[in-house]
Scaffold this active site. Structure first.
Site, PDB file in Angstrom:
ATOM      1  N   ARG A 183      -8.517  -0.274   4.806  1.00  0.00           N
ATOM      2  CA  ARG A 183      -7.712   0.785   4.155  1.00  0.00           C
ATOM      3  C   ARG A 183      -6.399   0.189   3.661  1.00  0.00           C
ATOM      4  NH1 ARG A 183      -5.892   5.139   7.811  1.00  0.00           N
ATOM      5  NH2 ARG A 183      -4.676   5.565   5.945  1.00  0.00           N
ATOM      6  N   CYS A 243      -4.687   8.329   9.721  1.00  0.00           N
ATOM      7  CA  CYS A 243      -4.967   7.576  10.954  1.00  0.00           C
ATOM      8  C   CYS A 243      -4.904   8.493  12.179  1.00  0.00           C
ATOM      9  CB  CYS A 243      -3.882   6.525  11.135  1.00  0.00           C
ATOM     10  SG  CYS A 243      -4.265   5.028  10.278  1.00  0.00           S
ATOM     11  N   ASP A 261       4.895   0.604  11.923  1.00  0.00           N
ATOM     12  CA  ASP A 261       3.671  -0.011  11.388  1.00  0.00           C
ATOM     13  C   ASP A 261       3.490  -1.452  11.849  1.00  0.00           C
ATOM     14  OD1 ASP A 261       3.744   1.686   8.149  1.00  0.00           O
ATOM     15  OD2 ASP A 261       3.225   2.343  10.172  1.00  0.00           O
ATOM     16  N   LYS A 271       0.850  -1.204   0.000  1.00  0.00           N
ATOM     17  CA  LYS A 271       0.000   0.000   0.000  1.00  0.00           C
ATOM     18  C   LYS A 271       0.877   1.243   0.000  1.00  0.00           C
ATOM     19  CE  LYS A 271      -1.600   1.642   4.054  1.00  0.00           C
ATOM     20  NZ  LYS A 271      -1.263   3.047   4.347  1.00  0.00           N
ATOM     21  N   ASN A 272       1.933   1.235   0.820  1.00  0.00           N
ATOM     22  CA  ASN A 272       2.747   2.450   0.977  1.00  0.00           C
ATOM     23  C   ASN A 272       3.742   2.657  -0.157  1.00  0.00           C
ATOM     24  OD1 ASN A 272       1.269   2.947   3.209  1.00  0.00           O
ATOM     25  ND2 ASN A 272       2.846   2.386   4.683  1.00  0.00           N
ATOM     26  N   ARG A 296       0.732  14.356  13.076  1.00  0.00           N
ATOM     27  CA  ARG A 296       1.126  14.195  11.661  1.00  0.00           C
ATOM     28  C   ARG A 296       1.200  15.548  10.951  1.00  0.00           C
ATOM     29  NH1 ARG A 296      -1.210   8.726   9.357  1.00  0.00           N
ATOM     30  NH2 ARG A 296       0.825   8.734   8.365  1.00  0.00           N
TER      31      ARG A 296
END
Ligand code: EPZ
Length: 417
Positions: free
Chosen positions: A397, A116, A305, A22-23, A121
């Site tokens: 997600r 999230c 993560d 995903k990243n 952030r």
């Protein structure tokens, strides 16, 4: 709202093909805006964050075609440079559209990003880097307005190795005449993958994976076909569940180098992990000696993560485990739900102190964020009786068909609306 219903206590046995990351996919999709030609992304995972990113690209004038896991993006008609508030709020990754929109259109108007609930952030490092490239930035009413009429090459240094800021600046500098040097960059494998993707379109980027990236400006980028790197975090999540529940699982499309910090921690427990002919086999007898101390750190350190997933494992390890979250301020929010299943976890500042218990009991819990939700599923697979994990939209997600994967390994899990 959808939920997972899990009857725990089953060993996990079978095969998992690790999906594309995903990243890696998200910055690669943002980078498609830079290309005047057609781009085909293979093995693109069906995830909510990916769907939202594709909606933003469509809003910007890209033509999108999805055929199975192949996504074709034609950015020849990109215009406007405006990212709507609703979509920008949907995902954190919208922020690194700034760099690609500015590079392609010379201007941008973006609402502050969402993401999230794992920390403030901020985006100061992104904006400082863009300003160092001579981009005029005005922040007004929750919007970021950028004008690149004075953009120039630069030699800049990031205050800290931010993944998103590194990716944003690589893309912003892609057409800037001369040589742009970006120092103290993030070294994650997904950064290397973005470099490889950009260069497959004719860019001149080098140094990704080290702490200095150099971008030599080119006039334009052509189309390409690309398969993003495998997802080390999804792989790590399923590996940790295997260790927790006991069993034997073979992982394909996996890159052990990207998981070295996790493997080094797990191999101090009773599990056995070995690699042969491209397949990583994880065996666990389901017993869990004390975990070594874990500090999350920038890559190649232990990934933030996988912190929630290791905290979940620690709840059933012998003795007391200490896990410190050094990257995000509030990435222990899921602990309150862990306690509902009988976990004994105390959080002091950025450190979780986990007293291992001999059993967990099923409960009704809800996901608070992507990785915390994945951790609740792992605990449900281990626990006695039935666990219901609600708000699984957080999990979806970043994990495609988590229930299908675990069911294929023998777990008793169903997705219910
Ligand atoms: C990326 O987020 C990942 N997301 C995150 O994965 C991952 O946890 C994170 O990198 C760290 O590895 C994507 O790639 C889409 P950062 P990003 O900028 O880029 C501070 C997941 O679960 N910071 O590297 O947002 C920040 O607050 C997600 O898949 C600033 O202070 O992370 C944090 O403390 C969650 N100012 C640290 O840097 C800035 O301008 C690292 O953040 C930017 C960041």
């Amino acid at each position: 709202m959808s939920k997972y219903i899990i009857n725990g206590g089953k060993r996990l046995v079978g095969q998992v093909e690790v999906p594309a990351a995903k990243n890696a996919v998200l910055p690669i999709l943002a980078a498609c805006i830079l290309s005047k030609g057609e781009v085909v992304i293979h093995k693109c995972p069906h995830l909510r964050d990916v769907d939202n990113m594709l909606k933003i690209l469509q809003d910007l004038g890209c033509k999108i075609k999805v055929e199975g896991s192949d996504v074709t993006i034609d950015s020849s008609c990109v215009s406007g440079g405006v990212v709507s508030h609703d979509l920008a709020q949907e995902l954190r990754s919208s922020i690194f559209l700034l760099g690609s929109i500015i590079a392609r259109l010379g201007k941008a108007d973006m609402a502050y990003p969402g993401g999230c609930e794992i920390g403030l952030r901020p985006i100061d490092i992104h904006l400082d880097g863009l300003k160092a490239l001579g981009i005029d930035i005005v922040e007004d009413g929750g919007h970021i307005y950028c004008d690149a009429c004075n953009i120039k090459s630069a030699d800049l240094i990031l205050d800290l190795p931010s993944v998103g800021a590194t990716e944003n600046l690589m893309m912003a500098a892609i057409f800037v005449k001369g040589k742009t040097v970006i120092r103290n960059v993030a070294r994650e494998p997904e950064i290397v993958d973005l470099q490889d993707f950009l260069n497959s379109m004719g860019a001149k980027v080098r140094g990704a994976g080290s702490s200095v990236i150099v971008v030599e400006g080119v006039a334009s980028l052509h189309g390409t076909e690309y398969t993003p790197v495998s997802d080390r975090i999804a792989a790590g999540s399923y590996i940790i569940s295997t260790v927790m529940c006991g069993g034997e699982v073979e992982f394909s499309n996996i890159i052990p180098e990207h998981l070295r910090s996790l493997i080094s921690k797990l191999c101090k427990t009773t599990c056995n992990i070995h690699m042969k002919n491209g397949i990583m086999t994880v065996r666990s007898n389901g017993r869990h000696p004390r975990l070594p101390k874990i500090d999350t750190m920038y890559y190649p350190g232990f990934p933030t993560d996988l912190q929630s997933q290791m905290t979940a494992l620690a709840t059933v390890c012998d003795g007391t485990s200490i896990i410190t979250e050094n990257i995000f301020e509030t990435r222990f929010k899921q602990i309150s739900e862990f306690r509902k299943m009988g976990a004994k976890v105390d959080v002091k500042g950025r450190t979780a102190i986990i007293e291992g218990v001999s059993r967990l009991s099923g409960a009704e819990v809800s996901a608070e964020d992507l990785r915390g939700g994945a951790s609740l599923v792992s605990m449900g697979l281990y626990a006695d009786k039935t666990t219901i994990v609600s708000d699984i939209f957080h999990i979806e997600r970043g994990y495609e068909g988590m229930d299908v994967i675990y069911a294929s390994l023998g777990a008793d899990i169903v997705r219910a609306d």
